[in-house]
Design a protein around this motif. Sequence first.
Motif, PDB file in Angstrom:
ATOM      1  N   CYS A 118       0.891  -1.176   0.000  1.00 14.23           N
ATOM      2  CA  CYS A 118       0.000   0.000   0.000  1.00 14.23           C
ATOM      3  C   CYS A 118       0.923   1.218   0.000  1.00 14.23           C
ATOM      4  O   CYS A 118       1.207   1.793   1.050  1.00 14.23           O
ATOM      5  CB  CYS A 118      -0.879   0.008   1.248  1.00 14.23           C
ATOM      6  SG  CYS A 118      -1.872  -1.473   1.436  1.00 14.23           S
ATOM      7  N   ALA A 119       1.377   1.624  -1.170  1.00 15.05           N
ATOM      8  CA  ALA A 119       2.580   2.458  -1.235  1.00 15.05           C
ATOM      9  C   ALA A 119       2.336   3.951  -1.339  1.00 15.05           C
ATOM     10  O   ALA A 119       3.214   4.743  -0.962  1.00 15.05           O
ATOM     11  CB  ALA A 119       3.425   2.012  -2.432  1.00 15.05           C
ATOM     12  N   ALA A 120       1.215   4.388  -1.897  1.00 14.29           N
ATOM     13  CA  ALA A 120       1.053   5.815  -2.188  1.00 14.29           C
ATOM     14  C   ALA A 120       0.784   6.627  -0.909  1.00 14.29           C
ATOM     15  O   ALA A 120       0.111   6.116  -0.022  1.00 14.29           O
ATOM     16  CB  ALA A 120      -0.114   6.003  -3.159  1.00 14.29           C
ATOM     17  N   PRO A 121       1.323   7.855  -0.815  1.00 16.38           N
ATOM     18  CA  PRO A 121       2.047   8.617  -1.844  1.00 16.38           C
ATOM     19  C   PRO A 121       3.552   8.359  -1.904  1.00 16.38           C
ATOM     20  O   PRO A 121       4.255   9.094  -2.604  1.00 16.38           O
ATOM     21  CB  PRO A 121       1.764  10.065  -1.453  1.00 16.38           C
ATOM     22  CG  PRO A 121       1.646  10.011   0.045  1.00 16.38           C
ATOM     23  CD  PRO A 121       1.007   8.683   0.353  1.00 16.38           C
ATOM     24  N   GLY A 122       4.066   7.373  -1.193  1.00 16.40           N
ATOM     25  CA  GLY A 122       5.397   6.913  -1.529  1.00 16.40           C
ATOM     26  C   GLY A 122       6.552   7.305  -0.618  1.00 16.40           C
ATOM     27  O   GLY A 122       7.701   7.000  -0.943  1.00 16.40           O
ATOM     28  N   GLY A 123       6.264   7.933   0.520  1.00 17.99           N
ATOM     29  CA  GLY A 123       7.372   8.289   1.421  1.00 17.99           C
ATOM     30  C   GLY A 123       8.150   7.051   1.854  1.00 17.99           C
ATOM     31  O   GLY A 123       9.388   7.021   1.827  1.00 17.99           O
ATOM     32  N   LYS A 124       7.400   6.009   2.218  1.00 19.23           N
ATOM     33  CA  LYS A 124       8.087   4.796   2.688  1.00 19.23           C
ATOM     34  C   LYS A 124       8.703   4.041   1.511  1.00 19.23           C
ATOM     35  O   LYS A 124       9.768   3.450   1.646  1.00 19.23           O
ATOM     36  CB  LYS A 124       7.117   3.906   3.477  1.00 19.23           C
ATOM     37  CG  LYS A 124       6.628   4.588   4.739  1.00 19.23           C
ATOM     38  CD  LYS A 124       5.725   3.715   5.563  1.00 19.23           C
ATOM     39  CE  LYS A 124       5.021   4.515   6.640  1.00 19.23           C
ATOM     40  NZ  LYS A 124       3.959   5.425   6.107  1.00 19.23           N
ATOM     41  N   ASP A 142      -0.375   0.226  -5.209  1.00 23.48           N
ATOM     42  CA  ASP A 142      -1.505   0.888  -4.545  1.00 23.48           C
ATOM     43  C   ASP A 142      -2.709   0.697  -5.460  1.00 23.48           C
ATOM     44  O   ASP A 142      -2.555   0.594  -6.667  1.00 23.48           O
ATOM     45  CB  ASP A 142      -1.223   2.382  -4.331  1.00 23.48           C
ATOM     46  CG  ASP A 142      -2.067   2.960  -3.207  1.00 23.48           C
ATOM     47  OD1 ASP A 142      -1.541   3.140  -2.084  1.00 23.48           O
ATOM     48  OD2 ASP A 142      -3.271   3.228  -3.432  1.00 23.48           O
ATOM     49  N   PHE A 143      -3.900   0.651  -4.875  1.00 22.30           N
ATOM     50  CA  PHE A 143      -5.052   0.417  -5.751  1.00 22.30           C
ATOM     51  C   PHE A 143      -5.739   1.705  -6.181  1.00 22.30           C
ATOM     52  O   PHE A 143      -6.730   1.664  -6.905  1.00 22.30           O
ATOM     53  CB  PHE A 143      -6.021  -0.591  -5.129  1.00 22.30           C
ATOM     54  CG  PHE A 143      -7.008  -0.032  -4.118  1.00 22.30           C
ATOM     55  CD1 PHE A 143      -6.784   1.156  -3.456  1.00 22.30           C
ATOM     56  CD2 PHE A 143      -8.172  -0.741  -3.834  1.00 22.30           C
ATOM     57  CE1 PHE A 143      -7.687   1.650  -2.536  1.00 22.30           C
ATOM     58  CE2 PHE A 143      -9.098  -0.263  -2.922  1.00 22.30           C
ATOM     59  CZ  PHE A 143      -8.836   0.941  -2.275  1.00 22.30           C
ATOM     60  N   ARG A 147      -3.752   8.329  -6.502  1.00 19.93           N
ATOM     61  CA  ARG A 147      -2.666   8.382  -5.509  1.00 19.93           C
ATOM     62  C   ARG A 147      -1.355   7.863  -6.117  1.00 19.93           C
ATOM     63  O   ARG A 147      -0.277   8.231  -5.685  1.00 19.93           O
ATOM     64  CB  ARG A 147      -3.063   7.576  -4.263  1.00 19.93           C
ATOM     65  CG  ARG A 147      -4.136   8.308  -3.447  1.00 19.93           C
ATOM     66  CD  ARG A 147      -4.587   7.493  -2.256  1.00 19.93           C
ATOM     67  NE  ARG A 147      -3.585   7.265  -1.247  1.00 19.93           N
ATOM     68  CZ  ARG A 147      -3.293   8.091  -0.247  1.00 19.93           C
ATOM     69  NH1 ARG A 147      -3.931   9.233  -0.130  1.00 19.93           N
ATOM     70  NH2 ARG A 147      -2.376   7.776   0.636  1.00 19.93           N
ATOM     71  N   ASP A 169      -5.448  -4.443  -6.352  1.00 24.18           N
ATOM     72  CA  ASP A 169      -5.958  -4.646  -5.001  1.00 24.18           C
ATOM     73  C   ASP A 169      -4.921  -5.473  -4.231  1.00 24.18           C
ATOM     74  O   ASP A 169      -4.658  -6.624  -4.587  1.00 24.18           O
ATOM     75  CB  ASP A 169      -7.305  -5.379  -5.072  1.00 24.18           C
ATOM     76  CG  ASP A 169      -7.830  -5.728  -3.683  1.00 24.18           C
ATOM     77  OD1 ASP A 169      -7.237  -5.271  -2.686  1.00 24.18           O
ATOM     78  OD2 ASP A 169      -8.833  -6.457  -3.603  1.00 24.18           O
ATOM     79  N   GLY A 170      -4.348  -4.882  -3.210  1.00 21.76           N
ATOM     80  CA  GLY A 170      -3.290  -5.567  -2.462  1.00 21.76           C
ATOM     81  C   GLY A 170      -3.777  -6.846  -1.803  1.00 21.76           C
ATOM     82  O   GLY A 170      -3.000  -7.785  -1.607  1.00 21.76           O
ATOM     83  N   ASP A 186       1.609  -1.169   4.971  1.00 18.49           N
ATOM     84  CA  ASP A 186       1.284   0.086   5.665  1.00 18.49           C
ATOM     85  C   ASP A 186      -0.161   0.407   5.273  1.00 18.49           C
ATOM     86  O   ASP A 186      -0.412   1.181   4.360  1.00 18.49           O
ATOM     87  CB  ASP A 186       2.262   1.170   5.188  1.00 18.49           C
ATOM     88  CG  ASP A 186       2.098   2.481   5.938  1.00 18.49           C
ATOM     89  OD1 ASP A 186       1.894   2.435   7.160  1.00 18.49           O
ATOM     90  OD2 ASP A 186       2.164   3.544   5.294  1.00 18.49           O
ATOM     91  N   PRO A 188      -4.403   1.039   4.933  1.00 19.90           N
ATOM     92  CA  PRO A 188      -5.342   2.132   5.197  1.00 19.90           C
ATOM     93  C   PRO A 188      -5.942   1.948   6.581  1.00 19.90           C
ATOM     94  O   PRO A 188      -6.188   0.813   6.999  1.00 19.90           O
ATOM     95  CB  PRO A 188      -6.399   1.964   4.104  1.00 19.90           C
ATOM     96  CG  PRO A 188      -6.292   0.541   3.658  1.00 19.90           C
ATOM     97  CD  PRO A 188      -4.865   0.143   3.852  1.00 19.90           C
ATOM     98  N   ARG A 216     -10.587  -5.385   5.950  1.00 16.77           N
ATOM     99  CA  ARG A 216      -9.677  -5.073   4.836  1.00 16.77           C
ATOM    100  C   ARG A 216      -8.211  -5.171   5.288  1.00 16.77           C
ATOM    101  O   ARG A 216      -7.341  -5.671   4.580  1.00 16.77           O
ATOM    102  CB  ARG A 216      -9.968  -3.658   4.318  1.00 16.77           C
ATOM    103  CG  ARG A 216      -9.186  -3.467   3.059  1.00 16.77           C
ATOM    104  CD  ARG A 216      -9.360  -2.238   2.229  1.00 16.77           C
ATOM    105  NE  ARG A 216     -10.378  -1.267   2.446  1.00 16.77           N
ATOM    106  CZ  ARG A 216     -10.294  -0.031   1.929  1.00 16.77           C
ATOM    107  NH1 ARG A 216      -9.261   0.309   1.206  1.00 16.77           N
ATOM    108  NH2 ARG A 216     -11.230   0.841   2.121  1.00 16.77           N
TER     109      ARG A 216
END
Length: 483
Positions: A118-124, A142-143, A147, A169-170, A186, A188, A216
């Motif tokens: 679940c990557a967006a917006p991508g800081g990690k 990311d789904f 984002r 979908d992760g 990480d 939602p 989820r």
Amino acid sequence: MSRYAVGAAAVRDYCARYRDLIDDWPAFAEVIVAPLPTCIWANPARISAAGLSDLLAGEGLVSQPMGWQPTGLRLAAGVRAGRHWWYCAGLAHAQEEASQLPVTLLDLAPGQRVLDLCAAPGGKTAQIAFALDNRGTLLANDFAPERIKALVGNLDRLGVVNAAVTCHDGANYPTAAGQFDRVLADVPCTSEGTLRRNPDQVRRLEGQPSERLAARQRALLRKAVQRCRPGGRVLYSTCTFAPEENEFVVADILAELDGRLNLLPLQVPGLTTAPGVTDWRGRRLDPALEQCLRLWPHQNDTGGFFVALLEKDRTLPCEPDAVVAAAEIEPGDREWLEWTNARFGLSSEAWSAWRIHRQTRRGLHLIAADLAAPAHPRPEGRGLFFQRTNVRPTKLTTAGALLFGPHAQCHRLELDAAQRDAFLGRKTLTPAPAQVRDLTPGQVLVTYRGFALGLAVWHRSGELESLFPRRWSGCTAGSDDAD
Ligand SMILES: C[S@@+](CC[C@H](N)C(=O)[O-])C[C@H]1O[C@@H](n2cnc3c(N)ncnc32)[C@H](O)[C@@H]1O
């Protein structure tokens, strides 16, 4: 009464549900309504934390090292990092201090294959990319397509070339992607730990019970564990306080895996943390769940976070490797590269770490030489869009200019502070004759204090036309794809 004061009372009232879990409620109640310090990390591919701190001091900005996170710096609350030239130049990324924690616990090393579910917006994602030394294979998924745009913009600005982005979908992430040494989930969440940044969000929280999200979250963690190779590690994290979204989710997945998944103890020298919660609203968990780690806002003057590190039993059978997507160029593409190499004097040494790949008709992407993205799920993008070939003459993108900056030997133009601001604001300027002595008309790579800022065109008239992307000026981190 100010809008914020109304928010403060509502935030305290809402958080009172966690009063029994918090060691020092008065301290928590004070901090949860106080502004959050601005936190950034230095981009290790471009500058050290000490170098960035000195640079900020020169700009009149006081920064403090985070200590526990070697590239992290704390700035005063209210500093808008994204408005500064050094941010546009990809020297730093703004990320809340607590949010910088999960990736530091993943025990990352170059050579590992990593999935950020679940990557967006991508800081990690960007933190992971640099922990892997910007090499190897990192899948950022990311789904949410909108984002993903922000994710790609951040990766472009920071110069990440070892990531492939997927939009899936992760919870149903395809088996064909193969297994990974490390997986970050990480997920939602209700985001209660971000209330300091956005107190108004409390209104939304009242109608969003954690139980609804927990299904989820469990599905995402279950899939993260499936995609992890035997002996590999999964980091589950949320920015929320609710045990229903944290320890309960981890306990349920541990029970499903029945001894084939182990919770690892966590320690972060330099940070005050709290153990996982094992008794909440009538549900008692195994005391082992105390090995999860909580960051309450009052402990370190941060937001709130929850992390759990899980290791998959190494005796389980491995799945087959993923089929790798080809990275190809077209016959004429070498000519575009030769033009760019000749114009900017790029060294062959720089190219040894990269490969090029034509993903679109618009131009070429640059990827880490050893990036091996799976063919399925089909990546939305791989690496960094660095050269536009559907225009005459061919043109570097801003992300390409930032990446090539340190390697360019010619057609570089160093700007002063006023010129820098004009360039970032997309204004045309006229450099002094001494600045352009060595240039021939055409594209030039502009720098400030030696750091690449982007691309401009120097005209015979003596005017310098900024090609800084509209979406980045002002200053956001977006991609310049549309320019
Ligand atoms: C907490 S945010 C991730 C933040 C991100 N890791 C970072 O550090 O910038 C959660 C993300 O999960 C995504 N998401 C929600 N449900 C998902 C799903 N079923 N599959 C994949 N991504 C999902 C959301 O779009 C959101 O971007």
